[in-house]
Write an enzyme that holds these catalytic residues in place. Structure first.
Site, PDB file in Angstrom:
ATOM      1  N   ARG A  42       0.848  -1.205   0.000  1.00 12.63           N
ATOM      2  CA  ARG A  42       0.000   0.000   0.000  1.00 12.63           C
ATOM      3  C   ARG A  42       0.880   1.251   0.000  1.00 12.63           C
ATOM      4  O   ARG A  42       0.855   2.050   0.913  1.00 12.63           O
ATOM      5  CB  ARG A  42      -0.967  -0.070   1.155  1.00 12.63           C
ATOM      6  CG  ARG A  42      -2.014  -1.130   0.827  1.00 12.63           C
ATOM      7  CD  ARG A  42      -2.987  -1.303   1.910  1.00 12.63           C
ATOM      8  NE  ARG A  42      -4.331  -1.011   1.440  1.00 12.63           N
ATOM      9  CZ  ARG A  42      -5.407  -1.192   2.183  1.00 12.63           C
ATOM     10  NH1 ARG A  42      -5.295  -1.611   3.409  1.00 12.63           N
ATOM     11  NH2 ARG A  42      -6.594  -0.923   1.697  1.00 12.63           N
ATOM     12  N   SER A  46      -8.817  -1.297  -1.084  1.00 17.69           N
ATOM     13  CA  SER A  46      -9.459  -0.004  -0.802  1.00 17.69           C
ATOM     14  C   SER A  46     -10.703   0.202  -1.651  1.00 17.69           C
ATOM     15  O   SER A  46     -11.728   0.674  -1.152  1.00 17.69           O
ATOM     16  CB  SER A  46      -8.484   1.154  -1.052  1.00 17.69           C
ATOM     17  OG  SER A  46      -7.503   1.188  -0.049  1.00 17.69           O
ATOM     18  N   GLN A  79      -1.392   2.987  -5.476  1.00 19.68           N
ATOM     19  CA  GLN A  79      -2.783   3.365  -5.152  1.00 19.68           C
ATOM     20  C   GLN A  79      -3.798   3.033  -6.250  1.00 19.68           C
ATOM     21  O   GLN A  79      -4.887   2.553  -5.944  1.00 19.68           O
ATOM     22  CB  GLN A  79      -2.857   4.838  -4.764  1.00 19.68           C
ATOM     23  CG  GLN A  79      -2.570   5.003  -3.274  1.00 19.68           C
ATOM     24  CD  GLN A  79      -2.624   6.429  -2.796  1.00 19.68           C
ATOM     25  OE1 GLN A  79      -2.896   7.347  -3.574  1.00 19.68           O
ATOM     26  NE2 GLN A  79      -2.346   6.636  -1.534  1.00 19.68           N
ATOM     27  N   TYR A 111      -1.212  -0.742   9.100  1.00 18.71           N
ATOM     28  CA  TYR A 111      -2.300  -1.521   9.701  1.00 18.71           C
ATOM     29  C   TYR A 111      -2.210  -1.460  11.225  1.00 18.71           C
ATOM     30  O   TYR A 111      -1.164  -1.155  11.788  1.00 18.71           O
ATOM     31  CB  TYR A 111      -2.203  -2.995   9.269  1.00 18.71           C
ATOM     32  CG  TYR A 111      -2.524  -3.212   7.820  1.00 18.71           C
ATOM     33  CD1 TYR A 111      -3.825  -3.079   7.346  1.00 18.71           C
ATOM     34  CD2 TYR A 111      -1.538  -3.552   6.911  1.00 18.71           C
ATOM     35  CE1 TYR A 111      -4.131  -3.275   6.019  1.00 18.71           C
ATOM     36  CE2 TYR A 111      -1.830  -3.753   5.570  1.00 18.71           C
ATOM     37  CZ  TYR A 111      -3.132  -3.618   5.132  1.00 18.71           C
ATOM     38  OH  TYR A 111      -3.434  -3.819   3.814  1.00 18.71           O
ATOM     39  N   ASP A 130      -5.032  -0.500  -5.803  1.00 20.03           N
ATOM     40  CA  ASP A 130      -5.417  -0.907  -4.453  1.00 20.03           C
ATOM     41  C   ASP A 130      -6.863  -1.417  -4.421  1.00 20.03           C
ATOM     42  O   ASP A 130      -7.814  -0.685  -4.138  1.00 20.03           O
ATOM     43  CB  ASP A 130      -5.227   0.275  -3.499  1.00 20.03           C
ATOM     44  CG  ASP A 130      -5.400  -0.131  -2.043  1.00 20.03           C
ATOM     45  OD1 ASP A 130      -5.899  -1.247  -1.800  1.00 20.03           O
ATOM     46  OD2 ASP A 130      -5.044   0.665  -1.174  1.00 20.03           O
TER      47      ASP A 130
HETATM   48  P1  NAD Z   1      -8.364  -3.003   7.708  1.00 14.22           P
HETATM   49  O1  NAD Z   1      -9.532  -3.384   6.870  1.00 14.22           O
HETATM   50  O2  NAD Z   1      -7.246  -3.972   7.871  1.00 14.22           O
HETATM   51  O3  NAD Z   1      -8.916  -2.655   9.185  1.00 14.22           O
HETATM   52  C1  NAD Z   1      -9.982  -1.745   9.364  1.00 14.22           C
HETATM   53  C2  NAD Z   1      -9.704  -0.871  10.540  1.00 14.22           C
HETATM   54  O4  NAD Z   1      -9.854  -1.594  11.757  1.00 14.22           O
HETATM   55  C3  NAD Z   1      -8.298  -0.271  10.588  1.00 14.22           C
HETATM   56  O5  NAD Z   1      -8.404   1.133  10.529  1.00 14.22           O
HETATM   57  C4  NAD Z   1      -7.747  -0.760  11.933  1.00 14.22           C
HETATM   58  O6  NAD Z   1      -6.935   0.204  12.553  1.00 14.22           O
HETATM   59  C5  NAD Z   1      -9.022  -0.984  12.711  1.00 14.22           C
HETATM   60  N1  NAD Z   1      -8.913  -1.847  13.910  1.00 14.22           N
HETATM   61  C6  NAD Z   1      -8.199  -2.973  14.103  1.00 14.22           C
HETATM   62  N2  NAD Z   1      -8.387  -3.454  15.359  1.00 14.22           N
HETATM   63  C7  NAD Z   1      -9.278  -2.617  15.972  1.00 14.22           C
HETATM   64  C8  NAD Z   1      -9.884  -2.578  17.248  1.00 14.22           C
HETATM   65  N3  NAD Z   1      -9.622  -3.507  18.171  1.00 14.22           N
HETATM   66  N4  NAD Z   1     -10.737  -1.563  17.518  1.00 14.22           N
HETATM   67  C9  NAD Z   1     -11.016  -0.616  16.600  1.00 14.22           C
HETATM   68  N5  NAD Z   1     -10.480  -0.603  15.360  1.00 14.22           N
HETATM   69  C10 NAD Z   1      -9.613  -1.592  15.049  1.00 14.22           C
HETATM   70  O7  NAD Z   1      -7.752  -1.610   7.289  1.00 14.22           O
HETATM   71  P2  NAD Z   1      -7.835  -0.845   5.895  1.00 14.22           P
HETATM   72  O8  NAD Z   1      -9.120  -0.143   5.774  1.00 14.22           O
HETATM   73  O9  NAD Z   1      -7.480  -1.802   4.827  1.00 14.22           O
HETATM   74  O10 NAD Z   1      -6.711   0.262   6.055  1.00 14.22           O
HETATM   75  C11 NAD Z   1      -5.567   0.090   6.867  1.00 14.22           C
HETATM   76  C12 NAD Z   1      -4.642   1.259   6.721  1.00 14.22           C
HETATM   77  O11 NAD Z   1      -4.039   1.302   5.446  1.00 14.22           O
HETATM   78  C13 NAD Z   1      -5.256   2.621   6.919  1.00 14.22           C
HETATM   79  O12 NAD Z   1      -4.351   3.408   7.648  1.00 14.22           O
HETATM   80  C14 NAD Z   1      -5.338   3.201   5.554  1.00 14.22           C
HETATM   81  O13 NAD Z   1      -5.332   4.611   5.555  1.00 14.22           O
HETATM   82  C15 NAD Z   1      -4.076   2.633   4.983  1.00 14.22           C
HETATM   83  N6  NAD Z   1      -4.113   2.675   3.538  1.00 14.22           N
HETATM   84  C16 NAD Z   1      -3.052   3.240   2.872  1.00 14.22           C
HETATM   85  C17 NAD Z   1      -3.062   3.307   1.502  1.00 14.22           C
HETATM   86  C18 NAD Z   1      -1.919   3.916   0.729  1.00 14.22           C
HETATM   87  O14 NAD Z   1      -1.873   3.802  -0.437  1.00 14.22           O
HETATM   88  N7  NAD Z   1      -0.987   4.546   1.361  1.00 14.22           N
HETATM   89  C19 NAD Z   1      -4.132   2.831   0.796  1.00 14.22           C
HETATM   90  C20 NAD Z   1      -5.192   2.270   1.496  1.00 14.22           C
HETATM   91  C21 NAD Z   1      -5.161   2.190   2.868  1.00 14.22           C
END
Ligand code: NAD
Length: 359
Positions: free
Chosen positions: A116, A127, A121, A221, A124
């Protein structure tokens, strides 16, 4: 160089890996072969694919097979050495499936494993599909609630806005926050990653302070909470949850069972007519009472064990996924040839099985 698009066979899977619109975006030397009626579940007819330049036929002999769900064992048996495969291969939770692909000598690229990083992006797919699921989760909550989401001032009196809590504010959670806000609800959200507070507030929602803070991995993550932190989170949530009309849960840790955030006691403490939409149902659920794939009512609270919500909006989910896959193909195909540059962080990161080359 041919790219094959099979019809998805998993129960309830209506998406398709390439849509007619994306065919024109592929490298000039690429021919696309689409299995008959592969796009019908997502409202794309065979004629639409033909109109975009594809042929309708057997996709399994193509140089690259692009799919949504991991192939079944029978489908994987149709793949042969040297072929490339792109799909959601569940590399962390389906080692058997990945092993079969490795045994067949397939170059398999898991959409979940694309790093990621900023350059990746457009590819992705986690996402793009989470965006669809988060949006739909908010609509489901609105639909199941026996109340309005927005505040209404009518001749018959004023209706206060519904209160919605979103647990886990990653991509899906933030989209659920934004959608519930647009529908007029008062929205709170919680995530263990501290960086999320600002993102939640920028969407006009409030961050629910539970006094629990987790850590973020280098990949962005959340790290799994310790048993003590998890117990503290459950206790704190149990005290706060009865204030809310709808709770949308999206918390996940890659490759691990979903953290249990909402206990059975917390459900019993909610008002009758409240709704829980559990987007983590696929990995066991964030609510103790969730039944994956089912909608149940427990002491007056509706609990939706939502699985594969992206598939319920198959047209746009497929369109976004197809753009992700086309962007990845853009990295793997040059001048009509499959060119796998293992020094590229995205190619190497996404690859989960690779044909062994004799020394
Ligand atoms: P995910 O589907 O793995 O998890 C969903 C959310 O659950 C996460 O925000 C995580 O912090 C949260 N979580 C885990 N345990 C928890 C708990 N006990 N209580 C409450 N919340 C909890 O995550 P995702 O949506 O795939 O995204 C993960 C990260 O990746 C985010 O920071 C997102 O911004 C980042 N991301 C970055 C890019 C990039 O290109 N740079 C692209 C997409 C996502």
């Amino acid at each position: 160089m041919r790219v094959g698009v099979p019809k998805e066979t998993a129960a309830g899977e209506h998406r398709v890996a390439l849509v007619p619109e994306t065919i024109g975006r592929l490298d000039e030397g690429v021919e696309v072969v689409v299995e008959p009626s592969a796009g019908v579940g997502a409202s794309f007819s065979d004629d639409a694919y033909r109109g975009a330049g594809a042929t309708i036929g057997n996709p399994w002999d193509a140089d690259v097979v692009v799919k949504v769900a991991a192939p079944t064992p029978d489908e994987a048996a149709r793949l042969h050495s040297g072929q490339a495969l792109i799909a959601f291969l569940r590399p962390l939770t389906d080692p058997g499936g990945v092993e079969q692909l490795a045994d067949n000598g397939v170059h398999a690229f898991a959409l979940e494993s694309i790093p990621r990083i900023t350059r990746a992006q457009p590819m992705d797919a986690l996402s793009s599909q989470a965006t669809v699921a988060g949006y739909k989760a908010a609509l489901l909550a609105a639909d199941r609630l026996p109340r309005f989401l927005p505040m209404l001032m009518t001749a018959a009196g004023t209706i206060p806005p519904a209160k919605v809590l979103v647990l886990g504010a990653g991509v899906a959670g933030l989209q659920a926050v934004a959608t519930a806000r647009r529908l007029g609800a008062v929205v709170f959200a919680f995530d263990v990653r501290p960086a999320v507070r600002e993102q939640v507030e920028s969407l006009g929602a409030s961050f629910l302070d539970l006094g629990v803070e987790g850590e973020e991995t280098a990949a962005g993550y959340a790290r799994e909470l310790t048993a003590e932190q998890q117990a503290a989170q459950q206790t704190e949530l149990q005290a706060r949850i009865p204030e809310f009309d709808a709770v949308i849960t999206t918390a996940a840790i890659p490759g691990r069972p979903a953290p249990k955030l909402v206990t059975a006691d917390a459900v019993h403490a909610m008002r009758a007519g409240s709704v829980i939409v559990d987007l983590a149902a696929d990995s066991g659920g964030n609510c103790e009472l969730t039944q994956p794939g089912r909608e149940i009512v427990e002491s007056g609270v509706t609990i939706v064990g939502a699985t594969n919500l992206a598939s319920t909006m198959a047209t746009h989910a497929s369109q976004l996924l197809a753009r992700n896959i086309a962007a990845l193909l853009g990295l793997l195909v040059h001048d009509g040839e499959l060119v796998l540059d293992w020094d590229d962080e995205i190619v190497a990161g996404a690859c989960v099985t690779r044909r062994a080359v004799a020394a």
